[in-house]
Design a protein around this motif. Structure first.
Motif, PDB file in Angstrom:
ATOM      1  N   ARG A   5       0.834  -1.209   0.000  1.00 31.91           N
ATOM      2  CA  ARG A   5       0.000   0.000   0.000  1.00 31.91           C
ATOM      3  C   ARG A   5       0.868   1.259   0.000  1.00 31.91           C
ATOM      4  NH1 ARG A   5      -4.835   0.020   4.166  1.00 31.91           N
ATOM      5  NH2 ARG A   5      -5.263   1.887   2.917  1.00 31.91           N
ATOM      6  N   ILE A   6       2.007   1.199   0.685  1.00 29.28           N
ATOM      7  CA  ILE A   6       2.923   2.338   0.659  1.00 29.28           C
ATOM      8  C   ILE A   6       3.421   2.562  -0.766  1.00 29.28           C
ATOM      9  CG2 ILE A   6       5.190   3.171   1.408  1.00 29.28           C
ATOM     10  CD1 ILE A   6       4.677   1.732   4.079  1.00 29.28           C
ATOM     11  N   HIS A   7       3.815   1.459  -1.448  1.00 29.19           N
ATOM     12  CA  HIS A   7       4.257   1.565  -2.839  1.00 29.19           C
ATOM     13  C   HIS A   7       3.158   2.170  -3.709  1.00 29.19           C
ATOM     14  CE1 HIS A   7       8.246  -0.163  -3.280  1.00 29.19           C
ATOM     15  NE2 HIS A   7       7.940  -1.084  -2.389  1.00 29.19           N
ATOM     16  N   ASP A   8       1.926   1.695  -3.538  1.00 30.83           N
ATOM     17  CA  ASP A   8       0.814   2.195  -4.357  1.00 30.83           C
ATOM     18  C   ASP A   8       0.591   3.685  -4.136  1.00 30.83           C
ATOM     19  OD1 ASP A   8       0.406  -0.308  -5.388  1.00 30.83           O
ATOM     20  OD2 ASP A   8      -1.256  -0.819  -4.042  1.00 30.83           O
ATOM     21  N   ARG A   9       0.660   4.107  -2.883  1.00 29.52           N
ATOM     22  CA  ARG A   9       0.425   5.533  -2.623  1.00 29.52           C
ATOM     23  C   ARG A   9       1.572   6.377  -3.165  1.00 29.52           C
ATOM     24  NH1 ARG A   9      -0.924   9.138   2.805  1.00 29.52           N
ATOM     25  NH2 ARG A   9      -1.849  10.835   1.584  1.00 29.52           N
ATOM     26  N   LEU A  10       2.778   5.898  -3.019  1.00 31.22           N
ATOM     27  CA  LEU A  10       3.912   6.627  -3.579  1.00 31.22           C
ATOM     28  C   LEU A  10       3.796   6.738  -5.094  1.00 31.22           C
ATOM     29  CD1 LEU A  10       6.882   5.237  -1.444  1.00 31.22           C
ATOM     30  CD2 LEU A  10       5.931   7.546  -1.363  1.00 31.22           C
ATOM     31  N   ASP A  11       3.299   5.670  -5.744  1.00 28.07           N
ATOM     32  CA  ASP A  11       3.077   5.717  -7.189  1.00 28.07           C
ATOM     33  C   ASP A  11       2.063   6.802  -7.536  1.00 28.07           C
ATOM     34  OD1 ASP A  11       4.831   3.657  -7.725  1.00 28.07           O
ATOM     35  OD2 ASP A  11       3.285   2.101  -7.739  1.00 28.07           O
ATOM     36  N   ASP A  12       0.945   6.835  -6.787  1.00 21.83           N
ATOM     37  CA  ASP A  12      -0.102   7.824  -7.058  1.00 21.83           C
ATOM     38  C   ASP A  12       0.422   9.246  -6.876  1.00 21.83           C
ATOM     39  OD1 ASP A  12      -1.905   5.805  -7.582  1.00 21.83           O
ATOM     40  OD2 ASP A  12      -2.786   5.829  -5.568  1.00 21.83           O
ATOM     41  N   LEU A  13       1.169   9.456  -5.804  1.00 19.52           N
ATOM     42  CA  LEU A  13       1.678  10.793  -5.522  1.00 19.52           C
ATOM     43  C   LEU A  13       2.728  11.212  -6.542  1.00 19.52           C
ATOM     44  CD1 LEU A  13       1.941  10.480  -1.643  1.00 19.52           C
ATOM     45  CD2 LEU A  13       0.342  11.935  -2.903  1.00 19.52           C
ATOM     46  N   ALA A  14       3.538  10.279  -6.990  1.00 19.75           N
ATOM     47  CA  ALA A  14       4.567  10.597  -7.978  1.00 19.75           C
ATOM     48  C   ALA A  14       3.950  11.077  -9.287  1.00 19.75           C
ATOM     49  CB  ALA A  14       5.450   9.382  -8.223  1.00 19.75           C
ATOM     50  N   CYS A  15       2.734  10.608  -9.590  1.00 23.33           N
ATOM     51  CA  CYS A  15       2.051  10.971 -10.834  1.00 23.33           C
ATOM     52  C   CYS A  15       1.146  12.201 -10.683  1.00 23.33           C
ATOM     53  CB  CYS A  15       1.209   9.796 -11.339  1.00 23.33           C
ATOM     54  SG  CYS A  15       2.176   8.333 -11.791  1.00 23.33           S
ATOM     55  N   SER A  18      -0.432  18.027  -9.643  1.00 26.46           N
ATOM     56  CA  SER A  18      -1.084  19.132  -8.934  1.00 26.46           C
ATOM     57  C   SER A  18      -0.502  19.365  -7.551  1.00 26.46           C
ATOM     58  CB  SER A  18      -2.590  18.870  -8.818  1.00 26.46           C
ATOM     59  OG  SER A  18      -2.859  17.815  -7.900  1.00 26.46           O
ATOM     60  N   LEU A  19       0.272  18.404  -7.040  1.00 24.70           N
ATOM     61  CA  LEU A  19       0.858  18.562  -5.710  1.00 24.70           C
ATOM     62  C   LEU A  19       1.759  19.791  -5.619  1.00 24.70           C
ATOM     63  CD1 LEU A  19       1.906  15.037  -4.396  1.00 24.70           C
ATOM     64  CD2 LEU A  19       0.387  16.663  -3.292  1.00 24.70           C
ATOM     65  N   GLU A  20       2.279  20.234  -6.739  1.00 22.01           N
ATOM     66  CA  GLU A  20       3.181  21.375  -6.735  1.00 22.01           C
ATOM     67  C   GLU A  20       2.458  22.702  -6.940  1.00 22.01           C
ATOM     68  OE1 GLU A  20       7.208  19.967  -8.693  1.00 22.01           O
ATOM     69  OE2 GLU A  20       5.512  18.892  -9.562  1.00 22.01           O
ATOM     70  N   SER A  21       1.135  22.671  -7.054  1.00 23.18           N
ATOM     71  CA  SER A  21       0.368  23.902  -7.234  1.00 23.18           C
ATOM     72  C   SER A  21       0.403  24.736  -5.961  1.00 23.18           C
ATOM     73  CB  SER A  21      -1.084  23.589  -7.600  1.00 23.18           C
ATOM     74  OG  SER A  21      -1.146  22.864  -8.813  1.00 23.18           O
ATOM     75  N   ALA A  22       0.390  26.051  -6.112  1.00 17.84           N
ATOM     76  CA  ALA A  22       0.475  26.945  -4.956  1.00 17.84           C
ATOM     77  C   ALA A  22      -0.673  26.730  -3.983  1.00 17.84           C
ATOM     78  CB  ALA A  22       0.498  28.396  -5.437  1.00 17.84           C
ATOM     79  N   ASP A  23      -1.881  26.444  -4.501  1.00 19.41           N
ATOM     80  CA  ASP A  23      -3.044  26.345  -3.625  1.00 19.41           C
ATOM     81  C   ASP A  23      -3.181  24.980  -2.963  1.00 19.41           C
ATOM     82  OD1 ASP A  23      -3.729  24.888  -5.834  1.00 19.41           O
ATOM     83  OD2 ASP A  23      -5.628  25.907  -6.230  1.00 19.41           O
ATOM     84  N   ARG A  24      -2.197  24.092  -3.145  1.00 20.00           N
ATOM     85  CA  ARG A  24      -2.273  22.768  -2.522  1.00 20.00           C
ATOM     86  C   ARG A  24      -1.285  22.625  -1.378  1.00 20.00           C
ATOM     87  NH1 ARG A  24      -3.687  17.551  -5.494  1.00 20.00           N
ATOM     88  NH2 ARG A  24      -4.859  17.464  -3.551  1.00 20.00           N
ATOM     89  N   GLN A  51      12.041   9.850  -0.007  1.00 21.32           N
ATOM     90  CA  GLN A  51      12.885  11.036   0.104  1.00 21.32           C
ATOM     91  C   GLN A  51      12.781  11.894  -1.151  1.00 21.32           C
ATOM     92  OE1 GLN A  51      14.546  12.287   2.745  1.00 21.32           O
ATOM     93  NE2 GLN A  51      14.831  14.035   1.368  1.00 21.32           N
ATOM     94  N   ALA A  52      12.673  11.262  -2.312  1.00 15.44           N
ATOM     95  CA  ALA A  52      12.522  12.019  -3.552  1.00 15.44           C
ATOM     96  C   ALA A  52      11.215  12.809  -3.552  1.00 15.44           C
ATOM     97  CB  ALA A  52      12.567  11.070  -4.752  1.00 15.44           C
ATOM     98  N   LEU A  53      10.157  12.180  -3.052  1.00 22.67           N
ATOM     99  CA  LEU A  53       8.873  12.875  -2.953  1.00 22.67           C
ATOM    100  C   LEU A  53       8.969  14.027  -1.966  1.00 22.67           C
ATOM    101  CD1 LEU A  53       5.850  13.134  -3.577  1.00 22.67           C
ATOM    102  CD2 LEU A  53       5.424  11.404  -1.794  1.00 22.67           C
ATOM    103  N   ARG A  54       9.615  13.797  -0.836  1.00 19.09           N
ATOM    104  CA  ARG A  54       9.782  14.861   0.162  1.00 19.09           C
ATOM    105  C   ARG A  54      10.520  16.061  -0.441  1.00 19.09           C
ATOM    106  NH1 ARG A  54       9.783  15.360   5.506  1.00 19.09           N
ATOM    107  NH2 ARG A  54       9.447  13.124   5.814  1.00 19.09           N
ATOM    108  N   THR A  55      11.600  15.784  -1.152  1.00 18.62           N
ATOM    109  CA  THR A  55      12.375  16.862  -1.765  1.00 18.62           C
ATOM    110  C   THR A  55      11.516  17.658  -2.742  1.00 18.62           C
ATOM    111  OG1 THR A  55      14.427  15.606  -1.524  1.00 18.62           O
ATOM    112  CG2 THR A  55      14.401  17.372  -3.165  1.00 18.62           C
TER     113      THR A  55
END
Length: 282
Positions: A5-15, A18-24, A51-55
Motif C-alpha cells: 500500500r505504501i508503494h501504491d500511494r507513492l506511485d499515485d503521488l509521484a504521478c 497538482s501537488l506542486e500547485s500553490a493552492d495545494r 525522500q525524492a517525494l519529500r524533496t
C-alpha cells in the motif's frame, strides 16, 4: 499500512502533478506528515522514493514562500492568509498547530533565538507562539484595521504583530521580556519590509499602553503580574474605547473583570474578544 500500500500511494503521488500547485500547500503538509510517520519503518528503495517525494514537495513549498514574501514586500499582504483561512474546514478551537503554521513559518523565516538571555521572573509564562488560525480569527472578530494599533503583551518571536500587520495594515507593537526574541523578530520584520511593526524589549509592566487600541495576551503571565497589567489596561479603558483579546488560561481570569464585556461565550482554546463595558444608567 503494508509495504504494497505504501508503494501504491507513492506511485499515485509521484504521478500527481497538482501537488506542486500553490493552492495545494495544505495537501503537501498532509503528505509530508505522512512521510514523517513512515520514516522509522522505511528502508532501501522505498526510503529513496519517499525522500525524492519529500524533496519535491519541500521545493514547491519553498517556491511558494518566496512568492509570498515578495508579495508582502510589495504591500500585497492584506487578504493573503485570510483567503486561505476561509478554505479551512477544521474547527478553529484547540491549541494545536496545523498547516497554516507551517506556511507562516516558511514566510517569516524566524531564526532560532536560543534559550533566551534573561531568566523568567516568577509568574511569567514560557513563550509559545499563538496558532496562526487563532490570530486570523482574532483579527476578524476584533475588526482590526489600518487606524488601529495592536499591542501584543508577551510577543515572543513576533508572530502576532507581523501577521496582523501583513493582513490588516494596522500598526503593531510587540512587547517582549527576552531581548534575544526581540532581535529575531526585528530582523524578520525588516526582511519583509514591515515598517509599521515595532518590537520593544521590556517588562510589560513598564510598557507605554497609551497608543494601543487593541491589546492581545496569550497568557504571558499569571497572578500578581497579570493583575497589575489588568489594572493598567482598565485605566486605559477609562480614557478611550479599547479591546482586550486573550487566548489560553488567562481568558477565564479576564472574563471575570467587571469593566470588560464580551458578546460570546469564552473558552481557553479560542481567542476571546473583550470590549470596555458601558456604565449602567441605573
Amino acid at each position: 499500512m503494508t509495504t504494497d500500500r505504501i508503494h501504491d500511494r507513492l506511485d499515485d503521488l509521484a504521478c500527481d502533478a497538482s501537488l506542486e500547485s500553490a493552492d495545494r500547500w495544505r495537501w503537501r503538509a498532509d503528505v509530508l506528515d505522512w512521510l514523517d510517520s513512515l520514516s522509522p519503518v522505511l528502508a532501501g528503495g522505498v526510503a529513496d522514493r519517499a525522500q525524492a517525494l519529500r524533496t519535491r514537495l519541500e521545493r514547491a513549498d519553498a517556491a511558494l514562500y518566496g512568492r509570498l514574501r515578495a508579495a508582502i514586500r510589495r504591500g500585497l499582504g492584506p487578504g493573503l492568509f485570510g483567503r486561505w483561512q476561509q478554505q479551512r474546514r477544521d474547527p478553529i478551537e484547540g491549541e494545536g498547530y496545523d498547516a497554516l503554521d507551517e506556511l507562516l513559518a516558511g514566510v517569516l523565516r524566524l531564526a532560532d533565538p536560543g534559550a533566551g538571555s534573561r531568566p523568567l521572573e516568577p509568574e511569567m509564562v514560557f513563550y509559545q507562539p499563538t496558532p496562526a488560525r487563532h490570530v486570523l480569527d482574532m483579527l476578524a472578530r476584533s475588526r482590526l484595521g489600518p487606524r488601529d494599533v495592536l499591542v501584543d503583551l508577551g510577543s515572543g518571536l513576533g508572530h502576532v504583530p507581523m501577521l496582523a500587520s501583513i493582513c490588516t495594515g494596522a500598526r503593531t507593537v510587540g512587547v517582549e521580556w527576552q531581548p534575544s526574541h526581540v532581535q529575531v523578530a526585528r530582523h524578520a520584520a525588516r526582511a519583509l519590509g514591515l515598517h509599521d511593526v515595532e518590537f520593544r524589549a521590556q517588562d510589560a509592566r513598564d510598557a507605554d499602553l497609551a497608543l494601543g487600541t487593541v491589546f492581545f495576551l496569550y497568557t504571558p503571565f499569571v497572578g500578581s503580574v497579570l493583575r497589575t497589567m489588568l489594572e493598567a489596561l482598565r485605566e486605559e479603558g477609562r480614557r478611550r474605547p479599547i479591546q482586550v483579546c486573550t487566548f489560553g488560561p488567562c481568558t477565564g481570569v479576564i472574563a471575570g473583570e467587571a469593566w470588560l464585556r464580551t458578546d460570546e461565550p469564552t473558552r481557553a482554546d479560542r481567542v476571546a474578544v473583550f470590549q470596555v463595558a458601558r456604565p449602567s444608567n441605573h
